[in-house]
Design a protein around this motif. Structure first.
Motif, mmCIF file in Angstrom:
data_model
loop_
_atom_site.group_PDB
_atom_site.id
_atom_site.type_symbol
_atom_site.label_atom_id
_atom_site.label_comp_id
_atom_site.label_asym_id
_atom_site.label_seq_id
_atom_site.Cartn_x
_atom_site.Cartn_y
_atom_site.Cartn_z
ATOM 1 N N ALA A 136 -7.881 -1.207 15.223
ATOM 2 C CA ALA A 136 -9.001 -0.316 14.940
ATOM 3 C C ALA A 136 -8.597 0.866 14.070
ATOM 4 C CB ALA A 136 -9.592 0.192 16.260
ATOM 5 N N HIS A 137 -7.342 0.906 13.663
ATOM 6 C CA HIS A 137 -6.818 2.073 12.942
ATOM 7 C C HIS A 137 -6.611 1.764 11.462
ATOM 8 C CE1 HIS A 137 -6.058 3.884 16.860
ATOM 9 N NE2 HIS A 137 -5.483 2.754 17.212
ATOM 10 N N TYR A 138 -6.763 2.784 10.644
ATOM 11 C CA TYR A 138 -6.431 2.705 9.231
ATOM 12 C C TYR A 138 -5.216 3.593 8.969
ATOM 13 C CZ TYR A 138 -10.866 0.395 8.214
ATOM 14 O OH TYR A 138 -11.905 -0.499 8.175
ATOM 15 N N TYR A 139 -4.368 3.140 8.095
ATOM 16 C CA TYR A 139 -3.238 3.975 7.694
ATOM 17 C C TYR A 139 -3.006 3.798 6.204
ATOM 18 C CZ TYR A 139 -0.313 -0.284 7.959
ATOM 19 O OH TYR A 139 0.230 -1.539 7.784
ATOM 20 N N GLN A 140 -2.222 4.692 5.653
ATOM 21 C CA GLN A 140 -2.046 4.740 4.202
ATOM 22 C C GLN A 140 -0.677 4.229 3.801
ATOM 23 O OE1 GLN A 140 -3.784 8.199 2.185
ATOM 24 N NE2 GLN A 140 -1.859 8.441 1.078
ATOM 25 N N VAL A 141 -0.661 3.371 2.791
ATOM 26 C CA VAL A 141 0.588 2.899 2.197
ATOM 27 C C VAL A 141 0.468 3.041 0.688
ATOM 28 C CG1 VAL A 141 1.085 1.265 4.062
ATOM 29 C CG2 VAL A 141 -0.235 0.504 2.077
ATOM 30 N N GLY A 142 1.568 2.789 0.002
ATOM 31 C CA GLY A 142 1.540 2.871 -1.447
ATOM 32 C C GLY A 142 0.914 1.634 -2.071
ATOM 33 N N ASN A 143 0.386 1.830 -3.245
ATOM 34 C CA ASN A 143 -0.084 0.715 -4.074
ATOM 35 C C ASN A 143 0.911 0.600 -5.220
ATOM 36 O OD1 ASN A 143 -1.843 -1.334 -4.855
ATOM 37 N ND2 ASN A 143 -2.984 0.022 -6.211
ATOM 38 N N TYR A 144 1.566 -0.558 -5.361
ATOM 39 C CA TYR A 144 2.716 -0.692 -6.245
ATOM 40 C C TYR A 144 2.483 -1.719 -7.358
ATOM 41 C CZ TYR A 144 5.245 1.685 -2.470
ATOM 42 O OH TYR A 144 5.649 2.579 -1.524
ATOM 43 N N VAL A 145 3.253 -1.582 -8.415
ATOM 44 C CA VAL A 145 3.317 -2.631 -9.432
ATOM 45 C C VAL A 145 3.722 -3.924 -8.728
ATOM 46 C CG1 VAL A 145 4.551 -3.432 -11.483
ATOM 47 C CG2 VAL A 145 3.909 -1.011 -11.280
ATOM 48 N N PRO A 146 3.037 -5.048 -9.001
ATOM 49 C CA PRO A 146 3.370 -6.297 -8.309
ATOM 50 C C PRO A 146 4.863 -6.628 -8.398
ATOM 51 C CG PRO A 146 1.341 -6.567 -9.534
ATOM 52 C CD PRO A 146 1.885 -5.212 -9.903
ATOM 53 N N GLY A 147 5.430 -6.999 -7.267
ATOM 54 C CA GLY A 147 6.840 -7.373 -7.199
ATOM 55 C C GLY A 147 7.777 -6.237 -6.862
ATOM 56 N N THR A 148 7.252 -4.993 -6.851
ATOM 57 C CA THR A 148 8.107 -3.822 -6.608
ATOM 58 C C THR A 148 8.786 -3.889 -5.247
ATOM 59 O OG1 THR A 148 6.867 -2.343 -8.070
ATOM 60 C CG2 THR A 148 8.109 -1.320 -6.283
ATOM 61 N N LEU A 149 8.003 -4.052 -4.199
ATOM 62 C CA LEU A 149 8.567 -4.019 -2.850
ATOM 63 C C LEU A 149 9.465 -5.218 -2.572
ATOM 64 C CD1 LEU A 149 5.496 -2.691 -0.828
ATOM 65 C CD2 LEU A 149 7.520 -1.423 -1.562
ATOM 66 N N GLU A 150 9.117 -6.352 -3.153
ATOM 67 C CA GLU A 150 9.954 -7.538 -2.978
ATOM 68 C C GLU A 150 11.332 -7.320 -3.601
ATOM 69 O OE1 GLU A 150 5.723 -8.647 -2.594
ATOM 70 O OE2 GLU A 150 6.860 -7.484 -4.062
ATOM 71 N N GLN A 151 11.361 -6.708 -4.787
ATOM 72 C CA GLN A 151 12.632 -6.432 -5.447
ATOM 73 C C GLN A 151 13.435 -5.393 -4.666
ATOM 74 O OE1 GLN A 151 14.245 -7.833 -8.183
ATOM 75 N NE2 GLN A 151 15.864 -6.571 -7.290
ATOM 76 N N ALA A 152 12.758 -4.342 -4.202
ATOM 77 C CA ALA A 152 13.454 -3.307 -3.435
ATOM 78 C C ALA A 152 14.011 -3.880 -2.137
ATOM 79 C CB ALA A 152 12.496 -2.152 -3.142
ATOM 80 N N GLU A 153 13.265 -4.756 -1.490
ATOM 81 C CA GLU A 153 13.752 -5.384 -0.260
ATOM 82 C C GLU A 153 14.989 -6.227 -0.545
ATOM 83 O OE1 GLU A 153 12.337 -8.378 3.357
ATOM 84 O OE2 GLU A 153 10.938 -7.889 1.745
ATOM 85 N N ALA A 154 14.944 -6.997 -1.626
ATOM 86 C CA ALA A 154 16.097 -7.829 -1.979
ATOM 87 C C ALA A 154 17.328 -6.966 -2.257
ATOM 88 C CB ALA A 154 15.767 -8.689 -3.196
ATOM 89 N N THR A 155 17.130 -5.841 -2.921
ATOM 90 C CA THR A 155 18.246 -4.966 -3.262
ATOM 91 C C THR A 155 18.874 -4.352 -2.017
ATOM 92 O OG1 THR A 155 17.213 -4.449 -5.401
ATOM 93 C CG2 THR A 155 18.937 -2.966 -4.639
ATOM 94 N N VAL A 156 18.044 -3.852 -1.100
ATOM 95 C CA VAL A 156 18.608 -3.223 0.097
ATOM 96 C C VAL A 156 19.209 -4.274 1.034
ATOM 97 C CG1 VAL A 156 16.564 -3.188 1.621
ATOM 98 C CG2 VAL A 156 18.236 -1.338 1.734
ATOM 99 N N ARG A 157 18.657 -5.481 1.047
ATOM 100 C CA ARG A 157 19.265 -6.549 1.847
ATOM 101 C C ARG A 157 20.635 -6.931 1.282
ATOM 102 N NH1 ARG A 157 16.451 -8.749 5.878
ATOM 103 N NH2 ARG A 157 14.161 -8.528 5.936
#
Length: 443
Positions: free
Chosen positions: A105-126
């Protein structure tokens, strides 16, 4: 980046040993070279981290940080500290704006990113974690990325792993708070963020994020005095930073209609740095000051405020659409429409009217005030959203009834979906049933 490349320090050390064994006694020189390389890499990573920590969205610091990190990783692809900072760079470089997502029932705020941004960042930190499995700060960052990806279960696992490994990184509490906030656990989130402010942390980006998150949470809870106190605490902590003053000015005028204070804070911010956000806050505080005086019948002395605002922000259609949709927007919308001939249905860049924007934000009293000023309840934005469709999607039965009473078209559709379908999509069966009956009655 090659995962199996040996770190540069190991390569240099092995070379030194081979040369020493062959009878050429330059091991001391090689050791010095090793130490110099390691020292330079450490210095460059620290410099890049400082740049990322101080970057606020402007200037060349982001690209300068990347250049430093590229140099380190070019020499040593397995420098896990550089990989973590590179993941941070990727997140910052790919951020466009923000968006709201739902959890239960809750809303929260996240970033809106260039497609592929978070996937690349996840791969880098992993990759960094693979090199150093006990890298607690890597798991802290991974938890943040997963929260941004709305993978809340995975985010909790990563943050628990960081806790297990142990770290004094302030981002651990910040990211836990964001996760709590996403789940609607607002008091727990506030407690975690307050711990950061009391911890003696000095990281400017971490502290700035903490203040912003607390302000957003207290704004949602409508605890106005806490919001003001946070802004004033920031101003005290960072007296030469224009942003807290500009943000306070915007809050005072848009939410509380305390325009004299807003004018004072925006003016002080602009003395420190001349930037667009503070200019806009000042202009709109001046417009609202004018509107308030007009409402009180003090038109003679009000005009100077209007003229001053007009020199800063002359786009009155935008002032109507955006300023008229904010919590303190009713007087402004009325004064602009009745005294300056600005259409109550003026459009923002995306085609939204003040009525649609107010509906999107569930501002019930303001919606009624705009409808009383004859705002058109059927004007869609460029994406096809009408106020009624938006109110049905938000599940706001009170606003739905207001709009229908003023002639909102029950047959309006967006992408083939009508108001009934949007209410059903959100699981609001009672609202959907009411809308369905109204649609049948309209046939």
């Amino acid at each position: 980046m090659k995962k199996n490349s040996a770190p540069m320090a190991k390569i240099l050390k092995a070379t030194a040993l081979v040369i020493g064994c062959s009878g050429i006694f330059i091991t001391g020189i090689s050791s010095a070279a090793i130490e110099a390389q390691v020292s330079q890499s450490s210095h460059d990573v620290d410099a890049a981290r400082a740049m990322l920590d101080s970057w606020t969205g402007y200037g060349p610091l982001l690209n300068q940080a990347k250049q430093k990190l590229d140099g380190v990783l070019g020499a040593d692809p397995q420098n896990y500290l550089a990989l973590k900072e590179m993941a941070r760079y990727e997140i910052m470089a790919g951020l466009l704006n923000s968006r709201r997502v739902q959890y239960g029932a809750h809303y929260y705020q996240v970033g809106n990113y260039v497609p592929g941004t978070l996937e690349q960042a996840e791969a880098t930190v992993r990759e960094a974690i693979q090199i150093k499995p006990d890298f607690a700060e890597g798991y802290v960052l991974l938890g943040h990325i997963q929260t941004q990806q709305t993978k809340l279960v995975e985010a909790e696992q990563s943050l628990r792993q960081a806790e297990k490994l142990g770290t004094n990184d302030p981002w651990l509490e910040i990211n836990w708070g964001s996760l709590n906030d996403a789940r609607g656990e607002y008091l727990t989130a506030i407690d975690r963020w307050q711990r950061v402010l009391k911890s003696g942390a000095t990281n400017p980006k971490a502290l700035g994020a903490t203040y912003s998150l607390l302000v957003r949470c207290y704004t949602r809870l409508e605890d106005q005095e806490k919001v003001i106190a946070l802004y004033k605490d920031q101003i005290k902590r960072y007296p030469n930073n224009a942003w807290p003053r500009g943000n306070l000015a915007e809050y005072l005028t848009s939410t509380l209609d305390r325009n004299d204070e807003a004018i004072e804070q925006a003016t002080a911010a602009l003395k420190i740095m001349n930037y667009r956000f503070a200019q806009k806050a000042l202009a709109w505080a001046l417009y609202r000051k004018w509107a308030g005086m007009v409402t009180q019948g003090k038109e003679a002395g009000a005009e100077e405020y209007f003229r001053a605002a007009l020199t800063i922000d002359p786009k009155l259609d935008q002032v109507m659409a955006y300023g008229g949709s904010e919590p303190a927007g009713a007087n402004l919308a009325k004064a602009l429409s009745t005294k300056k001939g600005v259409s109550i249905d003026s459009r923002a860049e995306d085609g939204s009217t003040a009525l649609l924007l107010a509906t999107n934000l569930n501002r019930v009293k303001l919606v009624q005030a705009l409808l009383d000023l004859n705002a058109n309840p059927n004007l869609p934005d460029r994406n096809g959203w009408t106020p009624l469709l938006s109110a049905a999607d938000e599940g706001n039965a009170e606003i739905v009834s207001m709009l229908l009473a003023k002639g909102a078209d029950i047959r309006a559709k967006k992408g083939g979906w009508d108001a009934v379908a949007f209410a059903q999509r959100k699981g609001n069966s009672e609202l959907a049933a009411m809308l369905k009956k109204r649609a049948e009655d309209a046939k």
